[in-house]
Design a protein around this motif. Structure first.
Motif, mmCIF file in Angstrom:
data_model
loop_
_atom_site.group_PDB
_atom_site.id
_atom_site.type_symbol
_atom_site.label_atom_id
_atom_site.label_comp_id
_atom_site.label_asym_id
_atom_site.label_seq_id
_atom_site.Cartn_x
_atom_site.Cartn_y
_atom_site.Cartn_z
ATOM 1 N N VAL A 39 0.835 -1.200 0.000
ATOM 2 C CA VAL A 39 0.000 0.000 0.000
ATOM 3 C C VAL A 39 0.868 1.248 0.000
ATOM 4 O O VAL A 39 0.593 2.226 -0.702
ATOM 5 C CB VAL A 39 -0.944 -0.001 1.222
ATOM 6 C CG1 VAL A 39 -1.700 1.320 1.340
ATOM 7 C CG2 VAL A 39 -1.925 -1.164 1.133
ATOM 8 N N ASN A 40 1.936 1.232 0.780
ATOM 9 C CA ASN A 40 2.812 2.393 0.918
ATOM 10 C C ASN A 40 3.947 2.328 -0.089
ATOM 11 O O ASN A 40 4.648 1.317 -0.188
ATOM 12 C CB ASN A 40 3.370 2.456 2.340
ATOM 13 C CG ASN A 40 2.272 2.546 3.377
ATOM 14 O OD1 ASN A 40 1.402 3.406 3.290
ATOM 15 N ND2 ASN A 40 2.296 1.644 4.360
ATOM 16 N N ILE A 41 4.144 3.426 -0.844
ATOM 17 C CA ILE A 41 5.148 3.457 -1.906
ATOM 18 C C ILE A 41 5.963 4.739 -1.820
ATOM 19 O O ILE A 41 5.530 5.713 -1.188
ATOM 20 C CB ILE A 41 4.488 3.364 -3.301
ATOM 21 C CG1 ILE A 41 3.537 4.550 -3.515
ATOM 22 C CG2 ILE A 41 3.760 2.039 -3.470
ATOM 23 C CD1 ILE A 41 2.982 4.651 -4.932
ATOM 24 N N PRO A 42 7.139 4.787 -2.447
ATOM 25 C CA PRO A 42 7.884 6.044 -2.545
ATOM 26 C C PRO A 42 7.167 7.042 -3.450
ATOM 27 O O PRO A 42 6.329 6.679 -4.269
ATOM 28 C CB PRO A 42 9.224 5.611 -3.153
ATOM 29 C CG PRO A 42 9.318 4.146 -2.894
ATOM 30 C CD PRO A 42 7.915 3.638 -2.944
ATOM 31 N N VAL A 107 -3.497 7.385 -4.411
ATOM 32 C CA VAL A 107 -3.747 7.419 -5.850
ATOM 33 C C VAL A 107 -4.193 6.061 -6.370
ATOM 34 O O VAL A 107 -3.933 5.021 -5.763
ATOM 35 C CB VAL A 107 -2.480 7.862 -6.633
ATOM 36 C CG1 VAL A 107 -2.046 9.268 -6.234
ATOM 37 C CG2 VAL A 107 -1.333 6.873 -6.430
ATOM 38 N N SER A 108 -4.882 6.095 -7.495
ATOM 39 C CA SER A 108 -5.176 4.904 -8.288
ATOM 40 C C SER A 108 -4.912 5.260 -9.747
ATOM 41 O O SER A 108 -4.856 6.439 -10.117
ATOM 42 C CB SER A 108 -6.629 4.458 -8.088
ATOM 43 O OG SER A 108 -7.523 5.505 -8.421
ATOM 44 N N ILE A 109 -4.737 4.244 -10.590
ATOM 45 C CA ILE A 109 -4.370 4.466 -11.988
ATOM 46 C C ILE A 109 -5.627 4.520 -12.856
ATOM 47 O O ILE A 109 -6.497 3.647 -12.750
ATOM 48 C CB ILE A 109 -3.436 3.350 -12.491
ATOM 49 C CG1 ILE A 109 -2.143 3.340 -11.668
ATOM 50 C CG2 ILE A 109 -3.108 3.554 -13.974
ATOM 51 C CD1 ILE A 109 -1.223 2.180 -12.012
ATOM 52 N N HIS A 110 -5.701 5.541 -13.700
ATOM 53 C CA HIS A 110 -6.814 5.684 -14.635
ATOM 54 C C HIS A 110 -6.270 5.942 -16.039
ATOM 55 O O HIS A 110 -5.175 6.478 -16.208
ATOM 56 C CB HIS A 110 -7.739 6.820 -14.213
ATOM 57 C CG HIS A 110 -8.485 6.551 -12.945
ATOM 58 N ND1 HIS A 110 -9.783 6.092 -12.920
ATOM 59 C CD2 HIS A 110 -8.089 6.643 -11.650
ATOM 60 C CE1 HIS A 110 -10.165 5.932 -11.667
ATOM 61 N NE2 HIS A 110 -9.159 6.254 -10.870
ATOM 62 N N SER A 137 1.461 7.516 -1.138
ATOM 63 C CA SER A 137 2.832 8.015 -1.210
ATOM 64 C C SER A 137 3.313 8.311 0.205
ATOM 65 O O SER A 137 2.822 9.237 0.855
ATOM 66 C CB SER A 137 2.887 9.283 -2.072
ATOM 67 O OG SER A 137 4.177 9.844 -2.055
ATOM 68 N N ARG A 138 4.264 7.512 0.682
ATOM 69 C CA ARG A 138 4.727 7.630 2.072
ATOM 70 C C ARG A 138 6.204 7.969 2.196
ATOM 71 O O ARG A 138 6.637 8.516 3.201
ATOM 72 C CB ARG A 138 4.477 6.310 2.812
ATOM 73 C CG ARG A 138 3.027 5.944 3.016
ATOM 74 C CD ARG A 138 2.341 6.877 3.993
ATOM 75 N NE ARG A 138 1.062 6.322 4.422
ATOM 76 C CZ ARG A 138 0.117 7.026 5.029
ATOM 77 N NH1 ARG A 138 0.310 8.308 5.281
ATOM 78 N NH2 ARG A 138 -1.011 6.452 5.382
ATOM 79 N N PHE A 139 7.004 7.607 1.188
ATOM 80 C CA PHE A 139 8.444 7.679 1.336
ATOM 81 C C PHE A 139 9.051 8.676 0.354
ATOM 82 O O PHE A 139 8.496 8.941 -0.710
ATOM 83 C CB PHE A 139 9.078 6.295 1.093
ATOM 84 C CG PHE A 139 8.419 5.195 1.878
ATOM 85 C CD1 PHE A 139 8.324 5.272 3.255
ATOM 86 C CD2 PHE A 139 7.876 4.089 1.241
ATOM 87 C CE1 PHE A 139 7.728 4.257 3.993
ATOM 88 C CE2 PHE A 139 7.273 3.071 1.960
ATOM 89 C CZ PHE A 139 7.195 3.155 3.337
ATOM 90 N N ARG A 140 10.212 9.185 0.712
ATOM 91 C CA ARG A 140 10.922 10.128 -0.153
ATOM 92 C C ARG A 140 11.294 9.432 -1.466
ATOM 93 O O ARG A 140 11.389 8.194 -1.532
ATOM 94 C CB ARG A 140 12.170 10.647 0.535
ATOM 95 C CG ARG A 140 13.221 9.580 0.778
ATOM 96 C CD ARG A 140 14.405 10.117 1.582
ATOM 97 N NE ARG A 140 15.435 9.102 1.742
ATOM 98 C CZ ARG A 140 15.439 8.184 2.693
ATOM 99 N NH1 ARG A 140 14.444 8.135 3.551
ATOM 100 N NH2 ARG A 140 16.418 7.312 2.778
ATOM 101 N N ASP A 188 3.340 -2.620 6.855
ATOM 102 C CA ASP A 188 2.449 -3.415 6.003
ATOM 103 C C ASP A 188 3.220 -4.519 5.312
ATOM 104 O O ASP A 188 2.691 -5.592 5.066
ATOM 105 C CB ASP A 188 1.710 -2.537 4.979
ATOM 106 C CG ASP A 188 2.640 -1.848 3.996
ATOM 107 O OD1 ASP A 188 3.799 -1.573 4.381
ATOM 108 O OD2 ASP A 188 2.217 -1.590 2.870
ATOM 109 N N TYR A 189 4.485 -4.279 5.006
ATOM 110 C CA TYR A 189 5.391 -5.297 4.480
ATOM 111 C C TYR A 189 6.749 -5.069 5.122
ATOM 112 O O TYR A 189 7.057 -3.967 5.580
ATOM 113 C CB TYR A 189 5.529 -5.193 2.958
ATOM 114 C CG TYR A 189 4.478 -5.925 2.158
ATOM 115 C CD1 TYR A 189 4.589 -6.014 0.782
ATOM 116 C CD2 TYR A 189 3.397 -6.544 2.764
ATOM 117 C CE1 TYR A 189 3.633 -6.681 0.031
ATOM 118 C CE2 TYR A 189 2.441 -7.203 2.031
ATOM 119 C CZ TYR A 189 2.564 -7.270 0.661
ATOM 120 O OH TYR A 189 1.619 -7.929 -0.087
#
Length: 262
Positions: A39-42, A107-110, A137-140, A188-189
């Motif tokens: 769920v959490n990504i840079p 965000v989600s992709i459209h 978006s959680r990380f630098r 989460d991971y």
């Protein structure tokens, strides 16, 4: 940067035919898979989409598509296609934001079209199959390239007693990736995924290592994107790819021979 050893197995299907792309239209498995599963990504995280090309037929359409990461409030981040791979019945797109996604934006992709008002029915279905997924978006941003820490090794296994005869070539690889430090985990991971980009016999594909075995093939009749002949030498060229779409500068060449005994 944290140094660590990560071991995955990646399997190649062996069947009695020349090395070629898998062309069986029933070998797509799930129609669409989207990565990362985290769920959490840079802020500059990339999105990998694997799909059944036989079903969606995007190879000659994707250049007319606009991909965006969209928030619930309507804020849009344009995504660029940094890889478009088509191998047999499968297709694949690796997307990356043109500007960093603001921290804490979900965000989600459209998808939209460049040259026409509406999406075709197949692309509408494709759009629905990916835009249910959400990331935060959680990380630098991460611009540091992953790299190999040693030469990968093959782990060969032969399946002659199965219903379908197959041959697995496992890859024992050790890499270092900046995005697997403690600063990139929120529980989460344990870490963000590393992928493997494999170039083989004129074909190219990115294998997801997102808490699964990175797999080009399986030991069954629909075993991935490549078919092989027995008892002849092959060489696979492999890069490490991190969750931000950074490719390792160095590619490793992995030679192997599938020696099958009756």
């Amino acid at each position: 940067m944290t140094r660590f050893a990560a071991f995955f197995l990646m399997y190649f299907l062996f069947q009695l035919c020349p090395a070629t792309a898998q062309k069986n239209p029933d070998c797509c498995g799930r129609s669409v898979q989207v990565f990362p599963n985290n769920v959490n990504i840079p802020a500059n995280g990339a999105f990998l989409i694997d799909f059944c090309e036989e079903k969606y037929q995007l190879q000659h359409e994707f250049e007319d598509l606009i991909f965006r990461a969209v928030t619930s409030s309507g804020k849009r981040y344009r995504l660029k296609v940094i890889e478009a791979n088509f191998s047999g019945s499968m297709g694949q797109l690796l997307l990356k934001p043109r500007r960093n996604i603001k921290i804490d934006d979900t965000v989600s992709i459209h998808i939209s079209m460049k040259r026409r008002d509406g999406l075709t029915p197949k692309i509408k279905e494709f759009d629905r199959s990916i835009n249910y997924r959400k990331w935060v978006s959680r990380f630098r941003p991460d611009h540091i390239l992953p790299y190999w820490t040693r030469q990968p090794e093959t782990l060969l296994s032969n399946y002659t007693k199965e219903i379908v005869r197959g041959y697995n070539v496992g890859i024992n690889h050790t890499v270092t990736d900046n995005s697997r430090s403690e600063a990139y985990t929120l529980g989460d991971y344990d870490w963000l995924p590393v992928y493997l980009c494999v170039e083989f016999e004129g074909q190219r594909f990115i294998c997801s290592g997102d808490h699964t075995t990175p797999t080009i093939g399986r030991s069954d009749v629909c075993g991935g994107n490549f078919e092989f002949a027995y008892n002849r030498p092959y060489v696979a060229k492999i890069w490490v790819v991190d969750v931000c779409g950074n490719f390792s500068e160095e590619a490793k060449f992995l030679p192997f021979v599938a020696k099958v005994t009756e």
